[in-house]
Design a protein around this motif. Structure first.
Motif, PDB file in Angstrom:
ATOM      1  N   MET A   1       0.705  -1.172  -0.141  1.00  0.00           N
ATOM      2  CA  MET A   1       0.132  -0.036  -0.104  1.00  0.00           C
ATOM      3  C   MET A   1       0.694   1.146  -0.079  1.00  0.00           C
ATOM      4  SD  MET A   1      -3.022   0.879  -0.020  1.00  0.00           S
ATOM      5  CE  MET A   1      -4.267   2.103   0.461  1.00  0.00           C
ATOM      6  N   ARG A   2       2.014   1.077   0.769  1.00  0.00           N
ATOM      7  CA  ARG A   2       3.037   2.233   0.876  1.00  0.00           C
ATOM      8  C   ARG A   2       3.553   2.575  -0.599  1.00  0.00           C
ATOM      9  NH1 ARG A   2       6.958   3.429   5.695  1.00  0.00           N
ATOM     10  NH2 ARG A   2       7.407   5.521   5.114  1.00  0.00           N
ATOM     11  N   THR A   3       3.928   1.709  -1.477  1.00  0.00           N
ATOM     12  CA  THR A   3       4.510   1.805  -2.778  1.00  0.00           C
ATOM     13  C   THR A   3       3.552   2.376  -3.606  1.00  0.00           C
ATOM     14  OG1 THR A   3       3.894  -0.373  -3.179  1.00  0.00           O
ATOM     15  CG2 THR A   3       6.198   0.161  -2.476  1.00  0.00           C
ATOM     16  N   LEU A   4       2.033   1.869  -3.464  1.00  0.00           N
ATOM     17  CA  LEU A   4       1.246   2.427  -4.055  1.00  0.00           C
ATOM     18  C   LEU A   4       0.999   4.227  -3.827  1.00  0.00           C
ATOM     19  CD1 LEU A   4      -0.897   1.967  -6.442  1.00  0.00           C
ATOM     20  CD2 LEU A   4      -2.589   1.557  -4.434  1.00  0.00           C
ATOM     21  N   THR A   5       1.026   4.390  -2.751  1.00  0.00           N
ATOM     22  CA  THR A   5       0.997   5.742  -2.490  1.00  0.00           C
ATOM     23  C   THR A   5       2.086   6.655  -2.734  1.00  0.00           C
ATOM     24  OG1 THR A   5      -0.491   5.263  -0.410  1.00  0.00           O
ATOM     25  CG2 THR A   5       0.364   7.274  -0.347  1.00  0.00           C
ATOM     26  N   THR A   6       3.108   6.113  -2.594  1.00  0.00           N
ATOM     27  CA  THR A   6       4.474   6.743  -3.390  1.00  0.00           C
ATOM     28  C   THR A   6       4.199   7.020  -4.646  1.00  0.00           C
ATOM     29  OG1 THR A   6       5.642   5.666  -1.367  1.00  0.00           O
ATOM     30  CG2 THR A   6       6.798   6.512  -3.328  1.00  0.00           C
ATOM     31  N   TRP A   7       3.896   6.160  -5.273  1.00  0.00           N
ATOM     32  CA  TRP A   7       3.694   5.978  -6.962  1.00  0.00           C
ATOM     33  C   TRP A   7       2.724   6.945  -7.367  1.00  0.00           C
ATOM     34  CZ3 TRP A   7      -0.053   5.198 -10.488  1.00  0.00           C
ATOM     35  CH2 TRP A   7       0.284   5.215 -11.887  1.00  0.00           C
ATOM     36  N   ALA A   8       1.517   7.088  -6.609  1.00  0.00           N
ATOM     37  CA  ALA A   8       0.517   7.824  -6.964  1.00  0.00           C
ATOM     38  C   ALA A   8       1.063   9.390  -6.714  1.00  0.00           C
ATOM     39  CB  ALA A   8      -0.708   7.619  -6.099  1.00  0.00           C
ATOM     40  N   ARG A   9       1.805   9.461  -5.633  1.00  0.00           N
ATOM     41  CA  ARG A   9       2.141  11.100  -5.259  1.00  0.00           C
ATOM     42  C   ARG A   9       3.313  11.203  -6.396  1.00  0.00           C
ATOM     43  NH1 ARG A   9       4.377  10.311  -0.244  1.00  0.00           N
ATOM     44  NH2 ARG A   9       2.254  10.437   0.644  1.00  0.00           N
ATOM     45  N   ARG A  10       4.229  10.465  -6.643  1.00  0.00           N
ATOM     46  CA  ARG A  10       5.119  10.911  -7.686  1.00  0.00           C
ATOM     47  C   ARG A  10       4.434  11.071  -9.129  1.00  0.00           C
ATOM     48  NH1 ARG A  10      10.264   6.748  -6.603  1.00  0.00           N
ATOM     49  NH2 ARG A  10      10.730   7.585  -4.575  1.00  0.00           N
ATOM     50  N   ALA A  11       3.720  10.445  -9.355  1.00  0.00           N
ATOM     51  CA  ALA A  11       2.756  10.422 -10.585  1.00  0.00           C
ATOM     52  C   ALA A  11       1.894  11.919 -10.665  1.00  0.00           C
ATOM     53  CB  ALA A  11       1.667   9.424 -10.973  1.00  0.00           C
ATOM     54  N   TRP A  12       1.327  11.962  -9.587  1.00  0.00           N
ATOM     55  CA  TRP A  12       0.912  13.511  -9.518  1.00  0.00           C
ATOM     56  C   TRP A  12       1.902  14.575  -9.490  1.00  0.00           C
ATOM     57  CZ3 TRP A  12      -3.582  15.649 -10.250  1.00  0.00           C
ATOM     58  CH2 TRP A  12      -4.014  16.799  -9.727  1.00  0.00           C
ATOM     59  N   HIS A  13       2.884  14.407  -8.929  1.00  0.00           N
ATOM     60  CA  HIS A  13       3.846  15.630  -8.934  1.00  0.00           C
ATOM     61  C   HIS A  13       4.476  15.751 -10.328  1.00  0.00           C
ATOM     62  CE1 HIS A  13       7.188  18.304  -7.584  1.00  0.00           C
ATOM     63  NE2 HIS A  13       7.795  17.584  -7.897  1.00  0.00           N
ATOM     64  N   TRP A  14       4.821  14.817 -11.041  1.00  0.00           N
ATOM     65  CA  TRP A  14       4.976  14.705 -12.512  1.00  0.00           C
ATOM     66  C   TRP A  14       4.177  15.403 -13.496  1.00  0.00           C
ATOM     67  CZ3 TRP A  14       2.854  12.314 -16.680  1.00  0.00           C
ATOM     68  CH2 TRP A  14       3.654  12.557 -17.974  1.00  0.00           C
ATOM     69  N   LEU A  15       2.804  14.965 -13.151  1.00  0.00           N
ATOM     70  CA  LEU A  15       1.718  15.551 -13.772  1.00  0.00           C
ATOM     71  C   LEU A  15       1.512  17.033 -13.830  1.00  0.00           C
ATOM     72  CD1 LEU A  15      -0.563  14.680 -15.940  1.00  0.00           C
ATOM     73  CD2 LEU A  15      -2.171  14.384 -14.065  1.00  0.00           C
ATOM     74  N   THR A  16       1.659  17.471 -12.484  1.00  0.00           N
ATOM     75  CA  THR A  16       1.442  18.906 -12.202  1.00  0.00           C
ATOM     76  C   THR A  16       2.587  19.823 -12.364  1.00  0.00           C
ATOM     77  OG1 THR A  16       1.711  18.407  -9.664  1.00  0.00           O
ATOM     78  CG2 THR A  16      -0.464  18.309 -10.528  1.00  0.00           C
ATOM     79  N   SER A  17       3.525  19.357 -12.931  1.00  0.00           N
ATOM     80  CA  SER A  17       4.788  20.257 -13.167  1.00  0.00           C
ATOM     81  C   SER A  17       4.439  20.799 -14.700  1.00  0.00           C
ATOM     82  CB  SER A  17       6.062  19.374 -13.291  1.00  0.00           C
ATOM     83  OG  SER A  17       6.122  18.656 -14.578  1.00  0.00           O
ATOM     84  N   MET A  18       4.962  22.048 -14.690  1.00  0.00           N
ATOM     85  CA  MET A  18       4.939  22.917 -15.979  1.00  0.00           C
ATOM     86  C   MET A  18       5.695  22.316 -17.055  1.00  0.00           C
ATOM     87  SD  MET A  18       3.206  25.494 -17.023  1.00  0.00           S
ATOM     88  CE  MET A  18       2.576  26.307 -15.643  1.00  0.00           C
ATOM     89  N   SER A  19       6.662  21.610 -16.812  1.00  0.00           N
ATOM     90  CA  SER A  19       7.649  21.136 -17.761  1.00  0.00           C
ATOM     91  C   SER A  19       6.610  19.879 -18.692  1.00  0.00           C
ATOM     92  CB  SER A  19       8.900  20.497 -17.581  1.00  0.00           C
ATOM     93  OG  SER A  19       8.774  19.505 -16.604  1.00  0.00           O
ATOM     94  N   THR A  20       5.807  18.954 -17.588  1.00  0.00           N
ATOM     95  CA  THR A  20       5.063  18.056 -18.128  1.00  0.00           C
ATOM     96  C   THR A  20       3.889  18.709 -18.912  1.00  0.00           C
ATOM     97  OG1 THR A  20       5.461  16.759 -16.404  1.00  0.00           O
ATOM     98  CG2 THR A  20       3.492  16.359 -17.768  1.00  0.00           C
ATOM     99  N   ALA A  21       3.392  20.020 -18.813  1.00  0.00           N
ATOM    100  CA  ALA A  21       2.421  20.565 -19.327  1.00  0.00           C
ATOM    101  C   ALA A  21       2.781  21.126 -20.774  1.00  0.00           C
ATOM    102  CB  ALA A  21       1.739  21.972 -18.435  1.00  0.00           C
TER     103      ALA A  21
END
Length: 168
Positions: A1-21
């Motif tokens: 469960m912890r790795t899923l939370t970590t993965w989701a947090r990293r994915a959200w951080h990547w998605l919300t960066s201006m470089s990704t946009a």
């Protein structure tokens, strides 16, 4: 469960960066190229049928990749949705650029932070090692940034009598 939370947090951080946009915006521009070069079913279905008859090898491949319905294809809509989420989240995380002064980069004076030995008169508070970590000056005393002195309203001079009337 912890790795899923970590993965989701990293994915959200990547998605919300201006470089990704910006990358998604570039991908969207590239994805629109087939829509500009190939006939689209929404515009003219007969041109698409003519293209499929003229190109029996590549036509079905393009049709399977939804190149004749680019702007309503699932992959194009997915890119647009990801771009919308990424851009709006990155914009909401970005600092305000309204020109209003912020407390993040004030100029320090010895009088405003008397106990701080790392400051010199007129130096920036960003040189203070504790300020860069905690956003509080080393001395820890008083309020930071210092409150500006109160402005007093200028005294109003009385208007001369009959100032608002016209002379005839």
């Amino acid at each position: 469960m912890r790795t899923l939370t970590t993965w989701a947090r990293r994915a959200w951080h990547w998605l919300t960066s201006m470089s990704t946009a910006l990358i998604l915006l570039f991908i969207l521009a590239l994805a629109a190229i087939p829509g500009a070069l190939l006939p689209q079913r929404q515009v003219s279905a007969t041109l698409v049928d003519d293209y499929l008859k003229a190109n029996p090898t590549m036509g079905p491949i393009y049709d399977r990749l939804q190149f004749f319905d680019v702007f309503s294809s699932t992959w194009f809509v997915a890119i647009v949705m990801l771009l919308m989420i990424s851009w709006s989240a990155a914009s909401s995380r970005a600092p305000s650029t309204t020109g209003a002064p912020t407390a993040r980069s004030p100029r320090a004076r010895r009088s405003s932070c008397p106990g701080c030995r790392c400051m010199r008169k007129g130096a920036s508070i960003s040189n203070c090692p504790r300020w860069t970590r905690t956003r509080r000056p080393c001395c820890g005393g008083g309020t930071w940034p210092p409150t500006p002195p109160r402005r007093t309203a200028p005294a109003r001079t009385p208007s001369p009598p009959n100032a608002g009337t016209r002379a005839s």
